[in-house]
Design a protein around this motif. Structure first.
Motif, mmCIF file in Angstrom:
data_model
loop_
_atom_site.group_PDB
_atom_site.id
_atom_site.type_symbol
_atom_site.label_atom_id
_atom_site.label_comp_id
_atom_site.label_asym_id
_atom_site.label_seq_id
_atom_site.Cartn_x
_atom_site.Cartn_y
_atom_site.Cartn_z
ATOM 1 N N GLU A 5 0.839 -1.202 0.000
ATOM 2 C CA GLU A 5 0.000 0.000 0.000
ATOM 3 C C GLU A 5 0.872 1.249 0.000
ATOM 4 O O GLU A 5 1.997 1.252 0.518
ATOM 5 N N CYS A 21 -2.713 0.333 -3.942
ATOM 6 C CA CYS A 21 -2.270 -1.000 -3.543
ATOM 7 C C CYS A 21 -1.816 -1.738 -4.797
ATOM 8 O O CYS A 21 -2.564 -1.799 -5.780
ATOM 9 N N TRP A 35 -10.500 -2.976 0.063
ATOM 10 C CA TRP A 35 -9.950 -2.135 1.123
ATOM 11 C C TRP A 35 -10.774 -2.368 2.391
ATOM 12 O O TRP A 35 -12.005 -2.347 2.349
ATOM 13 N N ARG A 44 -12.484 -4.429 12.426
ATOM 14 C CA ARG A 44 -12.131 -4.161 11.041
ATOM 15 C C ARG A 44 -13.388 -4.238 10.184
ATOM 16 O O ARG A 44 -14.211 -5.148 10.348
ATOM 17 N N TYR A 96 -6.289 -1.199 5.106
ATOM 18 C CA TYR A 96 -5.591 -2.388 4.641
ATOM 19 C C TYR A 96 -6.116 -2.812 3.273
ATOM 20 O O TYR A 96 -7.333 -2.835 3.039
ATOM 21 N N CYS A 97 -5.202 -3.176 2.415
ATOM 22 C CA CYS A 97 -5.551 -3.782 1.140
ATOM 23 C C CYS A 97 -5.604 -5.304 1.337
ATOM 24 O O CYS A 97 -4.775 -5.865 2.081
ATOM 25 N N ALA A 98 -6.555 -5.954 0.696
ATOM 26 C CA ALA A 98 -6.698 -7.401 0.817
ATOM 27 C C ALA A 98 -7.013 -8.005 -0.542
ATOM 28 O O ALA A 98 -7.550 -7.324 -1.422
ATOM 29 N N ASP A 100 -8.413 -11.691 -2.643
ATOM 30 C CA ASP A 100 -9.053 -13.004 -2.655
ATOM 31 C C ASP A 100 -8.772 -13.602 -4.032
ATOM 32 O O ASP A 100 -9.336 -13.156 -5.016
ATOM 33 N N TRP A 107 -10.369 -13.678 2.460
ATOM 34 C CA TRP A 107 -9.335 -12.683 2.199
ATOM 35 C C TRP A 107 -8.025 -13.208 2.770
ATOM 36 O O TRP A 107 -7.701 -12.995 3.924
ATOM 37 N N TYR A 109 -4.882 -12.703 1.699
ATOM 38 C CA TYR A 109 -3.665 -11.912 1.577
ATOM 39 C C TYR A 109 -3.950 -10.470 1.984
ATOM 40 O O TYR A 109 -4.955 -9.891 1.591
ATOM 41 N N TRP A 110 -3.002 -9.931 2.778
ATOM 42 C CA TRP A 110 -3.186 -8.593 3.332
ATOM 43 C C TRP A 110 -1.929 -7.757 3.172
ATOM 44 O O TRP A 110 -0.812 -8.274 3.229
ATOM 45 N N GLY A 113 -0.840 -2.294 5.883
ATOM 46 C CA GLY A 113 -1.687 -1.249 6.452
ATOM 47 C C GLY A 113 -1.062 0.130 6.287
ATOM 48 O O GLY A 113 0.164 0.277 6.264
#
Length: 120
Positions: A5, A21, A35, A44, A96-98, A100, A107, A109-110, A113
């Motif tokens: 990010e 991201c 996001w 969250r 946070y970017c996530a 799938d 989700w 992968y993260w 932040g």
């Protein structure tokens, strides 16, 4: 899959910020990116989500009409931008970017932040 990010920072209420991201390390397709955000003492929550198929993005009620996702494929790398306009103090959070991979609802992968602070 690696998510990185950038953007964020501090802004006054009513201002704008853009988060970016970049996803890398996947070999075939990455189905969906999103996001999320988490404010101190709160759970969250999902802010927005977009599929690489080009389907319309989905937004939480709290940001609808103010935030806009832009998902682009550049040289087999997905980039998810979040344009945030008319920011409010309640938008202050860690974002946070996530990702799938298969649109399975998980989700997996993260990103690390990035902080967004809206304050006068």
């Amino acid at each position: 899959v690696r998510l990185v990010e950038s953007g964020g920072g501090s802004v006054q209420p009513g201002g704008s910020l853009k988060l970016s991201c970049t996803a890398s390390g996947y070999f075939f397709t990455l189905c969906e990116m999103a996001w999320f955000r988490q404010a101190p003492g709160k759970e969250r929550e999902m802010v927005s989500r977009s599929r690489s198929s080009g389907d319309s993005s989905i937004y939480s009620d709290s940001v609808k009409g103010r935030f806009t996702n832009s998902l682009k494929n550049v040289k087999d790398t997905l980039h998810l931008d979040l344009q945030m306009n008319r920011l409010k103090t309640e938008d202050t959070a860690m974002y946070y970017c996530a990702a799938d991979l298969h649109c399975s609802g998980g989700w997996n992968y993260w990103g690390q932040g990035i902080q967004v602070t809206v304050s006068s």
